[in-house]
Scaffold this active site. Structure first.
Site, PDB file in Angstrom:
ATOM      1  N   ASP B 107       0.843  -1.253   0.007  1.00 54.15           N
ATOM      2  CA  ASP B 107      -0.064  -0.114   0.086  1.00 54.15           C
ATOM      3  C   ASP B 107       0.816   1.283   0.094  1.00 54.15           C
ATOM      4  O   ASP B 107       1.697   1.497   1.057  1.00 54.15           O
ATOM      5  CB  ASP B 107      -0.993  -0.085   1.194  1.00 54.15           C
ATOM      6  CG  ASP B 107      -1.591   1.190   1.582  1.00 54.15           C
ATOM      7  OD1 ASP B 107      -2.139   1.744   0.505  1.00 54.15           O
ATOM      8  OD2 ASP B 107      -2.281   1.563   2.465  1.00 54.15           O
ATOM      9  N   ASP B 109       0.735   5.433  -0.404  1.00 52.61           N
ATOM     10  CA  ASP B 109      -0.167   6.438   0.036  1.00 52.61           C
ATOM     11  C   ASP B 109       0.670   7.769   0.053  1.00 52.61           C
ATOM     12  O   ASP B 109       1.480   7.606   0.729  1.00 52.61           O
ATOM     13  CB  ASP B 109      -0.877   6.386   1.324  1.00 52.61           C
ATOM     14  CG  ASP B 109      -2.126   7.203   1.583  1.00 52.61           C
ATOM     15  OD1 ASP B 109      -2.932   6.738   0.772  1.00 52.61           O
ATOM     16  OD2 ASP B 109      -2.002   8.067   2.115  1.00 52.61           O
ATOM     17  N   ASP B 283       3.379   1.349   3.457  1.00 54.21           N
ATOM     18  CA  ASP B 283       2.619   1.024   4.858  1.00 54.21           C
ATOM     19  C   ASP B 283       2.766  -0.481   5.278  1.00 54.21           C
ATOM     20  O   ASP B 283       2.119  -1.312   4.660  1.00 54.21           O
ATOM     21  CB  ASP B 283       1.323   1.209   4.819  1.00 54.21           C
ATOM     22  CG  ASP B 283       0.581   1.101   6.150  1.00 54.21           C
ATOM     23  OD1 ASP B 283       1.262   0.642   7.015  1.00 54.21           O
ATOM     24  OD2 ASP B 283      -0.675   1.769   6.312  1.00 54.21           O
TER      25      ASP B 283
END
Lengths: 323, 377
Positions: B107, B109, B283
């Protein structure tokens, strides 16, 4: 024809399993007795003696191994199974070390047993990432970050590859026990005697003072008392915490008695080492990256948990007063 | 378009007209949307609404058809599914689901460099580069996954998700996945493990070697071209011959054949600096979590109204052009908070002060409604 020497060195292998079922050995009194001896050695000293490489002894050793598994299964106790697995893995590790020079093909065969593809690269070996991650002990020495990783292969030294195989043996035995079956009376009797060899943990004594411990530390202590094998990083973190929380070395060593591979000497040495070197407590984020943070206490380090909690409580009381 | 979207029996406040409007829009999208989730029957689904991204979880669907029916009927504002495959996806507690395997997910971001609530193209560009770095330098090169094992999608907001579907990693446990995440983020990387003294010599990683060592060596050799960088290591490197000499020595893993003062300290310093750019920004908790619920690819993000589009080639993907999917019609909205100048699908709008009304292309209006920065006018 099965290679009896290989089978006796590595009795957890498929080849050994086939050899036992082919031999149709009968469960005799002396076999159970020998198996009980092997298992109790494992439980008491953490070691299983190696026998002389004699063909007659080899066949019997295979049968003894099979009966050991029955007794451990009949006992159906995690401490017994895990500590036995550690001892069998150590024994296999010793054979791997001696076979490395004399019978290198054995090493490949054991690796193949676990589906580990070892590729020689100069003095070192490369193995697939998934095998590496599945079978390396979780310790800073094997941290993937500091490894040479390329095209899905991880480089390890010749010695490390043996250590990885040893870990694979441990995992296989741990994972394959207990066997669900009905066991003979002799086996069940032996299992009962094994249960008496489990060190008595003074559960009540270890509870004292724990109410202020953070959730991660409580969980580690609980795991230890259930004889769950903690990774090296978790053990170090726990010991550092306990040292800082003011526990005596004796007390800390007692906590670790539940570990399936417990050795009083090693534990005492390491706890003392941590104490004299004044190791720093890993921060919460480090604990998290070890995979042993289990709550979001937002206290920065497990050592501040108590203050953080008390602080939060005080603030709550203050707030309630205002209302 | 006028039929009401089924409202589950809960004690929530009645839906606002904006939520109703968005749910109707979403429902129409799901009637025809591509459903790209692999093996939906083995996943746990989570549906979210106006207040929470996951309001209901432990949802099981028997097949793609049932999934579509539920999406059309309930029109959740957020849809996520487990990275894991379970035998009983709806069982509770978690252990009863019987975990079978899981995709390995990453992930990324933009939240870290994000400048606020509204989408910023600069941040979006940055996170796209990070996704490229993750894929090229870690997933393909280091971990040896093949391109066909990767599937990339826009998160629908300001990031990207990379799903790895490979037998080699499907059954890895949390700890093993944590190792992978730590590797990507350079967590636990130690100078002492990569450099060592041998008598008067000082050795380190060769550029040909794998892992962070090789990454560092290659980056370091490149940086030596930069005079300022070279001089910060040793004044001797002002001379081209000295630089060449050091460079060829590093090829062999010897980091000092020119007599660098305080070499250990200096190299460690450079190592710590460069480690940050060499590491990936993901993450780590998402990667390590074997039961994580993650946005369903090609579903809509209720915080933007954009689709979490499956991306074939990152280079060609422009989130503000390709992710908005409500591209027909216009809508009048009343802005309720300060909105900066924005551009969606090359349509520039804003800045607006609270209270302003505007008739906007549908995608822009939906975006402001989803951001809760506007109401229907």
């Amino acid at each position: 024809m099965p290679d009896l020497l290989f089978c006796s060195h590595y009795p957890f292998s498929r080849q050994a399993k086939d050899a036992v079922s082919d031999s149709g050995a009968e469960l005799s009194y002396s076999l159970v007795e020998k198996a009980e001896q092997r298992l109790s050695n494992a439980l008491v000293s953490g070691k299983i003696k190696k026998l002389a490489d004699l063909p007659s002894a080899q066949q019997e050793e295979l049968a003894v191994y099979a009966v050991c598994r029955m007794i451990a299964s009949a006992a159906n106790n995690r401490y017994i199974i895990n500590r036995y697995a550690v001892a069998e893995a150590k024994r296999a590790g010793e054979y791997l070390a001696s076979d490395e020079g004399a019978r290198p093909e054995y090493i490949q065969e054991v690796a193949g047993e676990f589906g580990i593809k070892l590729v020689a690269q100069g003095k070192n070996f490369a193995l697939p990432l998934s095998s590496y991650l599945s079978f390396t002990p979780r310790s800073i020495d094997y941290k993937l970050t500091n490894r040479e990783v390329e095209k899905g292969m991880v480089l390890v030294s010749a010695h490390e590859r043996l250590r990885i195989l040893e870990e694979a043996v441990k995992k296989r035995i741990e994972g394959s026990l207990p066997i669900r079956a009905k066991f003979s009376e002799e086996v069940q009797e032996a299992a009962k005697r094994m249960l008496t060899l489990i060190p008595k943990l003074e559960i009540a004594a270890t509870k004292v003072g724990q109410e202020n411990y953070p959730p991660c530390i409580k969980k580690l202590l609980e795991d230890l008392s259930l004889s769950i094998n903690l990774p090296h990083t978790a053990r170090v973190a726990l010991a550092i915490y306990l040292v800082n929380a003011g526990a005596t070395t004796d007390k800390i060593v007692d906590y670790f008695r539940g570990a399936p591979d417990f050795s009083e000497k090693t534990t005492r040495y390491q706890v003392e080492h941590i104490r004299t070197r004044k190791y720093n407590m890993p921060s919460c984020s480090t604990m998290d990256s070890y995979g042993i943070c289990i709550a979001e206490c937002r206290c920065g380090t497990p050592l501040r948990y108590r203050d953080a909690m008390h602080g939060a409580r005080l603030r709550r009381i203050e707030a309630e007063k205002k209302d | 378009m006028d039929e009401k979207i089924a409202e589950p029996q809960t004690h929530h406040a009645p839906r606002t007209p904006e939520e109703e409007f968005l749910r109707r829009k979403f429902s129409s999208y799901y009637a025809k949307a591509p459903l790209t989730v692999l093996k939906p029957e083995s996943r746990e689904f989570g549906f979210g609404g106006w207040e929470k991204k996951i309001e209901f979880r432990h949802i099981r669907v028997r097949n793609e058809g049932e999934l579509r029916t539920r999406l059309v009927n309930e029109a959740p504002l957020y849809i996520s599914h487990s990275v894991a495959y379970y035998e009983f996806p709806d069982a509770r507690p978690m252990v009863k689901k019987n975990w079978l395997s899981a995709d390995l997910v990453f992930d990324l971001d933009a939240a870290e460099h994000s400048c606020g609530k509204f989408t910023c193209t600069h941040c979006m560009e940055k996170v796209k580069q990070e996704a490229q770095q993750l894929i090229e330098e870690f997933l393909l090169s280091d971990f040896g996954f093949s391109k066909s094992e990767l599937s990339i999608n826009f998160s629908g907001s300001r990031g990207y998700h990379v799903h790895v579907r490979s037998d080699a990693v499907a059954s890895l446990d949390r700890e093993a996945r944590r190792e992978i995440a730590d590797y990507v983020t350079g967590t636990g990387l130690l100078f002492d493990r990569l450099f060592w003294k041998d008598g008067k010599k000082f050795f380190g990683p060769k550029p040909t070697q794998g892992g962070f060592g090789g990454k560092f060596a290659r980056a370091f050799l490149k940086r030596l071209d930069d005079e300022e960088f070279a001089l910060s290591i040793s004044r001797k490197l002002k001379k081209q011959e000295e630089r060449d000499k050091l460079r060829s020595s590093i090829q062999q893993g010897n980091y000092d054949n020119i007599g660098i003062a305080n070499r250990e300290e200096k190299l460690q310093d450079k190592f710590l600096q460069m480690k940050l750019t060499l590491a990936g920004r993901i993450d780590a908790n998402v990667t390590a979590d074997t039961s994580k619920l993650i946005r369903m690819a090609d579903s809509l993000h209720g915080g933007s109204g954009f689709a979490a589009k499956t991306v074939q080639t990152l280079d060609d993907f422009e989130p503000m052009r390709d992710a908005p999917i409500f591209n027909e019609g216009e809508l009048k909205v009343k802005v309720t908070e300060a909105v900066p100048a924005l551009a969606i699908r090359d349509f520039s709008f804003g800045p607006y002060s609270p209270g302003a009304t505007a008739t906007l292309p549908m995608a822009c209006a939906v975006y402001l409604l989803c951001k809760k920065a506007a109401v229907l006018a």
